[in-house]
Design a protein around this motif. Structure first.
Motif, PDB file in Angstrom:
ATOM      1  N   ARG A  41       0.815  -1.202   0.000  1.00 39.65           N
ATOM      2  CA  ARG A  41       0.000   0.000   0.000  1.00 39.65           C
ATOM      3  C   ARG A  41       0.857   1.265   0.000  1.00 39.65           C
ATOM      4  NH1 ARG A  41      -4.864  -1.984   0.761  1.00 39.65           N
ATOM      5  NH2 ARG A  41      -5.871   0.045   0.923  1.00 39.65           N
ATOM      6  N   CYS A  42       0.302   2.292  -0.591  1.00 40.97           N
ATOM      7  CA  CYS A  42       0.839   3.643  -0.428  1.00 40.97           C
ATOM      8  C   CYS A  42       0.171   4.200   0.827  1.00 40.97           C
ATOM      9  CB  CYS A  42       0.516   4.509  -1.637  1.00 40.97           C
ATOM     10  SG  CYS A  42       1.152   6.189  -1.520  1.00 40.97           S
ATOM     11  N   VAL A  43       0.969   4.555   1.827  1.00 40.95           N
ATOM     12  CA  VAL A  43       0.428   5.017   3.103  1.00 40.95           C
ATOM     13  C   VAL A  43       0.721   6.510   3.255  1.00 40.95           C
ATOM     14  CG1 VAL A  43       0.320   4.632   5.585  1.00 40.95           C
ATOM     15  CG2 VAL A  43       0.920   2.731   4.063  1.00 40.95           C
ATOM     16  N   VAL A  44      -0.327   7.282   3.407  1.00 37.70           N
ATOM     17  CA  VAL A  44      -0.201   8.723   3.581  1.00 37.70           C
ATOM     18  C   VAL A  44      -0.524   9.054   5.042  1.00 37.70           C
ATOM     19  CG1 VAL A  44      -0.989  11.003   2.845  1.00 37.70           C
ATOM     20  CG2 VAL A  44      -0.916   9.104   1.192  1.00 37.70           C
ATOM     21  N   PHE A  45       0.470   9.590   5.754  1.00 35.55           N
ATOM     22  CA  PHE A  45       0.293   9.970   7.154  1.00 35.55           C
ATOM     23  C   PHE A  45      -0.055  11.453   7.224  1.00 35.55           C
ATOM     24  CE2 PHE A  45       3.153   6.352   7.060  1.00 35.55           C
ATOM     25  CZ  PHE A  45       2.642   5.527   8.052  1.00 35.55           C
ATOM     26  N   LEU A  46      -1.250  11.761   7.683  1.00 38.24           N
ATOM     27  CA  LEU A  46      -1.673  13.152   7.788  1.00 38.24           C
ATOM     28  C   LEU A  46      -1.242  13.750   9.120  1.00 38.24           C
ATOM     29  CD1 LEU A  46      -5.261  13.106   6.219  1.00 38.24           C
ATOM     30  CD2 LEU A  46      -3.029  13.393   5.103  1.00 38.24           C
ATOM     31  N   GLN A  47      -1.112  15.076   9.123  1.00 35.45           N
ATOM     32  CA  GLN A  47      -0.670  15.796  10.314  1.00 35.45           C
ATOM     33  C   GLN A  47      -1.871  16.161  11.181  1.00 35.45           C
ATOM     34  OE1 GLN A  47       2.666  16.540  10.854  1.00 35.45           O
ATOM     35  NE2 GLN A  47       2.166  17.334  12.880  1.00 35.45           N
ATOM     36  N   GLY A  48      -1.722  15.976  12.497  1.00 37.85           N
ATOM     37  CA  GLY A  48      -2.748  16.424  13.423  1.00 37.85           C
ATOM     38  C   GLY A  48      -3.540  15.308  14.072  1.00 37.85           C
ATOM     39  N   CYS A  49      -3.642  15.357  15.409  1.00 41.26           N
ATOM     40  CA  CYS A  49      -4.432  14.381  16.158  1.00 41.26           C
ATOM     41  C   CYS A  49      -4.856  15.021  17.473  1.00 41.26           C
ATOM     42  CB  CYS A  49      -3.626  13.107  16.420  1.00 41.26           C
ATOM     43  SG  CYS A  49      -4.573  11.794  17.226  1.00 41.26           S
ATOM     44  N   LYS A  50      -6.072  14.720  17.923  1.00 36.61           N
ATOM     45  CA  LYS A  50      -6.577  15.275  19.181  1.00 36.61           C
ATOM     46  C   LYS A  50      -6.187  14.422  20.384  1.00 36.61           C
ATOM     47  CE  LYS A  50      -8.739  18.790  17.327  1.00 36.61           C
ATOM     48  NZ  LYS A  50      -8.280  20.175  17.566  1.00 36.61           N
ATOM     49  N   LEU A  51      -5.657  13.223  20.129  1.00 38.77           N
ATOM     50  CA  LEU A  51      -5.210  12.360  21.215  1.00 38.77           C
ATOM     51  C   LEU A  51      -3.698  12.485  21.379  1.00 38.77           C
ATOM     52  CD1 LEU A  51      -7.231   9.080  20.488  1.00 38.77           C
ATOM     53  CD2 LEU A  51      -7.925  11.102  21.781  1.00 38.77           C
ATOM     54  N   LYS A  52      -3.219  12.090  22.553  1.00 34.90           N
ATOM     55  CA  LYS A  52      -1.784  12.039  22.806  1.00 34.90           C
ATOM     56  C   LYS A  52      -1.496  10.719  23.513  1.00 34.90           C
ATOM     57  CE  LYS A  52       2.112  14.778  24.607  1.00 34.90           C
ATOM     58  NZ  LYS A  52       2.505  15.982  25.383  1.00 34.90           N
ATOM     59  N   PRO A  92       1.177   0.083  -9.857  1.00 37.21           N
ATOM     60  CA  PRO A  92       1.691  -1.191 -10.366  1.00 37.21           C
ATOM     61  C   PRO A  92       2.163  -2.161  -9.280  1.00 37.21           C
ATOM     62  CG  PRO A  92       2.526   0.627 -11.695  1.00 37.21           C
ATOM     63  CD  PRO A  92       1.837   1.231 -10.510  1.00 37.21           C
ATOM     64  N   TYR A  93       2.459  -1.638  -8.083  1.00 41.71           N
ATOM     65  CA  TYR A  93       2.939  -2.495  -6.995  1.00 41.71           C
ATOM     66  C   TYR A  93       1.796  -3.049  -6.135  1.00 41.71           C
ATOM     67  CZ  TYR A  93       7.286  -0.130  -8.192  1.00 41.71           C
ATOM     68  OH  TYR A  93       8.365   0.390  -8.870  1.00 41.71           O
ATOM     69  N   PHE A  94       0.593  -2.544  -6.332  1.00 37.74           N
ATOM     70  CA  PHE A  94      -0.504  -2.907  -5.452  1.00 37.74           C
ATOM     71  C   PHE A  94      -0.956  -4.355  -5.629  1.00 37.74           C
ATOM     72  CE2 PHE A  94      -2.070   1.785  -5.338  1.00 37.74           C
ATOM     73  CZ  PHE A  94      -1.040   2.092  -4.471  1.00 37.74           C
ATOM     74  N   GLY A  95      -0.855  -4.873  -6.842  1.00 31.86           N
ATOM     75  CA  GLY A  95      -1.349  -6.220  -7.097  1.00 31.86           C
ATOM     76  C   GLY A  95      -2.858  -6.294  -6.907  1.00 31.86           C
ATOM     77  N   GLU A  96      -3.345  -7.465  -6.518  1.00 31.92           N
ATOM     78  CA  GLU A  96      -4.783  -7.654  -6.368  1.00 31.92           C
ATOM     79  C   GLU A  96      -5.322  -7.083  -5.053  1.00 31.92           C
ATOM     80  OE1 GLU A  96      -5.890 -11.685  -6.840  1.00 31.92           O
ATOM     81  OE2 GLU A  96      -5.090 -11.870  -8.869  1.00 31.92           O
ATOM     82  N   ASN A  97      -4.492  -7.058  -4.001  1.00 32.73           N
ATOM     83  CA  ASN A  97      -4.994  -6.721  -2.676  1.00 32.73           C
ATOM     84  C   ASN A  97      -4.589  -5.351  -2.159  1.00 32.73           C
ATOM     85  OD1 ASN A  97      -6.146  -9.329  -2.420  1.00 32.73           O
ATOM     86  ND2 ASN A  97      -4.145 -10.149  -1.852  1.00 32.73           N
ATOM     87  N   GLY A  98      -3.618  -4.711  -2.792  1.00 33.93           N
ATOM     88  CA  GLY A  98      -3.074  -3.469  -2.266  1.00 33.93           C
ATOM     89  C   GLY A  98      -3.924  -2.252  -2.558  1.00 33.93           C
ATOM     90  N   GLY A  99      -3.372  -1.085  -2.228  1.00 30.40           N
ATOM     91  CA  GLY A  99      -4.104   0.159  -2.446  1.00 30.40           C
ATOM     92  C   GLY A  99      -3.498   1.287  -1.639  1.00 30.40           C
ATOM     93  N   VAL A 100      -4.343   2.177  -1.183  1.00 30.47           N
ATOM     94  CA  VAL A 100      -3.878   3.334  -0.419  1.00 30.47           C
ATOM     95  C   VAL A 100      -4.503   3.313   0.977  1.00 30.47           C
ATOM     96  CG1 VAL A 100      -5.699   4.848  -1.297  1.00 30.47           C
ATOM     97  CG2 VAL A 100      -3.615   5.853  -0.379  1.00 30.47           C
TER      98      VAL A 100
END
Length: 249
Positions: free
Chosen positions: A25-36, A68-76
């Motif tokens: 998967r391509c993993v996008v980490f977003l900025q910001g969280c209300k928990l610590k 092209p790297y995702f194959g059948e099961n991958g994604g974002v």
């Protein structure tokens, strides 16, 4: 045209992730969280400030190049931080990804259930990975620094009622979240859910301590130890009757 509505505040991007959803998967980490959370291994994603602005067009192009790297099961997978803080801007991105035939997943703590989050999940999110912090209110507040554990369960019920797939993720911390009564409570609460495909047990680790120190923050779990193989297997055995599949990440 670039507007505030299609800008996402991004902490980082991993283009070949294998631990955040099915397949590669391509993993996008977003900025910001209300928990610590006491064990957060990405504490630099907590502050709402910082990060780098990306337009949905830019992110779409980056993700499509990884297809092209995702194959059948991958994604974002969109993670964080807490991705649903930016649900409004995620809607047009996920809409385009779905049109391009790309599997979409959200890794969330389940505290946000506004109409943007609902639209994003109901129409464009193939998989929700819900982080269960603790089964008690006291334990939840101790771990996250925030009250109202019920928001997580309200969120899980909403996803269950949608009939769409969900995974649960649970960090196993010796002496804090691994007690048999907590594991039994977790299993019994979710045993009737039809949409839960999998429970992921996340072994406790201290890989993020240096980030806490760099931020000048006190890491309160210094004395906590990592799980033994036997403890992980025992937890898996305790939870096995309640879930279709259990994996140890």
């Amino acid at each position: 045209m670039i507007t505030q509505e299609n800008i996402l505040n991004v902490h980082s991007i991993e283009t070949f992730g294998t631990h955040d959803g099915p397949g590669v998967r391509c993993v996008v980490f977003l900025q910001g969280c209300k928990l610590k959370c006491l064990y957060c291994h990405n504490p630099d994603t907590i502050a709402m400030e910082g990060g780098k602005p990306y337009s949905t067009d830019e992110l779409f192009d980056i993700i499509v190049k990884s297809k092209p790297y995702f194959g059948e099961n991958g994604g974002v997978t969109i993670s964080g931080g807490e991705p649903l803080l930016q649900a409004k801007a995620l809607i047009p991105l996920f809409k385009r990804l779905k049109a391009a035939g790309i599997h979409t997943a959200l890794d969330t703590n389940g505290r946000i259930l506004n109409h943007f989050a609902m639209e994003l999940m109901d129409r464009y999110t193939d998989l929700v990975m819900l982080d269960i912090k603790h089964m008690t209110e006291e334990g939840y507040e101790h771990i996250t620094g925030q009250k109202n554990n019920q928001t997580t369960f309200t969120f899980s019920k909403y996803r269950e009622n949608s009939g769409k797939p969900m995974w649960l993720r649970y960090v196993l911390i010796p002496g804090l979240t691994d007690k048999p009564e907590f594991l039994m409570s977790l299993g019994k609460y979710f045993k009737s859910y039809k949409t839960i495909e999998k429970l992921e047990i996340q072994p406790y680790h201290k890989l993020g301590i240096h980030k806490w120190e760099a931020l000048g923050w006190d890491y309160q779990l210094k004395d906590a130890r990592e799980n033994t193989e036997e403890e992980l297997k025992n937890a898996q055995t305790t939870l096995k009757p309640y879930f279709k599949m259990i994996s140890i990440n």
